[in-house]
Scaffold this motif. Structure first.
Motif, short mmCIF file in Angstrom:
data_model
loop_
_atom_site.label_atom_id
_atom_site.label_comp_id
_atom_site.label_asym_id
_atom_site.label_seq_id
_atom_site.Cartn_x
_atom_site.Cartn_y
_atom_site.Cartn_z
N SER A 20 18.94 6.77 -2.41
CA SER A 20 18.03 6.27 -3.45
C SER A 20 16.71 5.78 -2.88
N PHE A 21 16.65 5.59 -1.54
CA PHE A 21 15.41 5.13 -0.91
C PHE A 21 14.61 6.29 -0.31
N TYR A 22 15.13 7.51 -0.42
CA TYR A 22 14.42 8.65 0.18
C TYR A 22 12.98 8.77 -0.33
N CYS A 23 12.81 8.64 -1.63
CA CYS A 23 11.48 8.79 -2.23
C CYS A 23 10.50 7.79 -1.63
N THR A 24 10.87 6.53 -1.64
CA THR A 24 9.97 5.48 -1.13
C THR A 24 9.74 5.65 0.36
N TYR A 25 10.80 5.99 1.09
CA TYR A 25 10.68 6.18 2.55
C TYR A 25 9.65 7.27 2.86
N ALA A 26 9.75 8.39 2.17
CA ALA A 26 8.82 9.50 2.41
C ALA A 26 7.40 9.12 2.04
N ARG A 27 7.24 8.39 0.94
CA ARG A 27 5.90 7.95 0.54
C ARG A 27 5.29 7.03 1.59
N MET A 28 6.09 6.14 2.14
CA MET A 28 5.61 5.23 3.18
C MET A 28 5.24 6.00 4.45
N TRP A 29 6.13 6.91 4.87
CA TRP A 29 5.91 7.68 6.09
C TRP A 29 4.61 8.49 6.00
N VAL A 30 4.44 9.19 4.89
CA VAL A 30 3.25 10.01 4.70
C VAL A 30 1.99 9.15 4.69
N LYS A 31 2.06 7.99 4.07
CA LYS A 31 0.90 7.10 4.02
C LYS A 31 0.46 6.72 5.43
N VAL A 32 1.40 6.31 6.25
CA VAL A 32 1.06 5.88 7.61
C VAL A 32 0.50 7.04 8.42
N LYS A 33 1.16 8.19 8.35
CA LYS A 33 0.66 9.36 9.08
C LYS A 33 -0.74 9.75 8.62
N ASN A 61 0.81 -1.22 0.00
CA ASN A 61 0.00 0.00 0.00
C ASN A 61 0.84 1.27 0.00
N ILE A 62 1.97 1.25 -0.72
CA ILE A 62 2.81 2.45 -0.83
C ILE A 62 2.21 3.35 -1.92
N PRO A 63 1.92 4.59 -1.60
CA PRO A 63 1.29 5.47 -2.60
C PRO A 63 2.29 5.96 -3.64
N THR A 64 1.76 6.48 -4.72
CA THR A 64 2.61 7.14 -5.70
C THR A 64 3.15 8.43 -5.10
N ALA A 65 4.17 8.98 -5.72
CA ALA A 65 4.72 10.25 -5.24
C ALA A 65 3.66 11.35 -5.28
N ALA A 66 2.88 11.36 -6.33
CA ALA A 66 1.84 12.39 -6.46
C ALA A 66 0.80 12.26 -5.35
N ALA A 67 0.39 11.03 -5.08
CA ALA A 67 -0.60 10.80 -4.02
C ALA A 67 -0.01 11.16 -2.66
N ALA A 68 1.27 10.87 -2.46
CA ALA A 68 1.92 11.19 -1.19
C ALA A 68 2.01 12.70 -1.00
N LYS A 69 2.31 13.43 -2.07
CA LYS A 69 2.38 14.89 -1.96
C LYS A 69 1.03 15.48 -1.61
N THR A 70 -0.03 14.92 -2.19
CA THR A 70 -1.38 15.38 -1.87
C THR A 70 -1.73 15.08 -0.42
N ALA A 71 -1.37 13.88 0.03
CA ALA A 71 -1.65 13.49 1.41
C ALA A 71 -0.84 14.33 2.39
N LEU A 72 0.41 14.62 2.04
CA LEU A 72 1.26 15.44 2.91
C LEU A 72 0.65 16.82 3.10
#
Length: 209
Positions: free
Chosen positions: A174-187, A31-42
């Motif tokens: 190289s994992f920054y993008c995925t890490y941030a997407r995961m963090w934002v999703k959980v929050k 359930n890792i969101p796309t970068a676009a979805a993560a930016k919207t959620a953030l």
């Protein structure tokens, strides 16, 4: 998010952690969101100062749930994230290999791998979970539905401790993008707050996507 909606979400997460019968594939957190979805959620997360650590105890976030047979949450994540994992009758991993996405290391002993809570329990406590029931915190700590749990190098996980992304980032840029997407999703899923510094760090990490 209204309290009733959050309660329903947490109950659903609790049920998910107790009824899962088989490991999740592919070998990644779900359930890792796309970068676009993560930016919207953030952008939708509430920015607030962290609450106090007062009253926090890891025991208020019970781990690990029994998932299937003798397998608990930790063992289920080890099977999900590992390659060619063999377990004994107690569901303990006796062989396999685990690639740690935080630092790029590969391990062949489960004892070298920790199960990281993407959003650390202490961080969650200070950003909203202090007001949850113990059952709700248990659902959060054993969440296999969202990208909250992953198998990583033990000492890297220990270095992260309870830090947010404003204070700790994975060694692999190289994992920054995925890490941030995961963090934002959980929050976002758990309607937890973020600090201004946390939002700045997450924005920067999402800009690497």
């Amino acid at each position: 998010m209204h309290c009733t909606s959050l309660n329903a979400l947490l109950v659903a997460a609790s049920l998910a952690t107790t009824t899962l019968a088989t490991p999740i594939f592919p070998r990644t957190a779900p359930n890792i969101p796309t970068a676009a979805a993560a930016k919207t959620a953030l952008a939708a997360l509430t920015v607030a100062a962290q609450g106090p650590q007062t009253g926090y105890s890891r025991d208020l976030f019970p781990t690990w749930n029994t998932i299937s047979g003798t397998c608990n949450t930790r063992e289920t994540v080890l099977k999900r994230d590992g390659t060619n994992v063999v377990v004994n009758s107690a569901c303990a991993s006796t062989s396999g290999s685990w690639y740690s996405v935080y630092d790029g290391a590969t391990w062949t002993a489960a004892s070298d791998v920790d199960i990281d809570h993407m959003v650390p329990l202490s961080n969650a406590w200070k950003s909203g979970a202090a007001s949850w029931t113990t059952a709700q915190r248990q659902a959060f700590a054993n969440d296999l539905t969202n990208p909250q749990l992953l198998a990583v190098t033990d000492n890297v996980n220990q270095a992260k401790s309870d830090s947010g992304p404003e204070d700790w980032k994975p060694p692999l840029t190289s994992f920054y993008c995925t890490y941030a997407r995961m963090w934002v999703k959980v929050k976002s899923v758990y309607a937890l707050t973020i600090t201004s510094a946390e939002k700045t760090a997450l924005t920067s990490m999402l800009n690497t996507c």
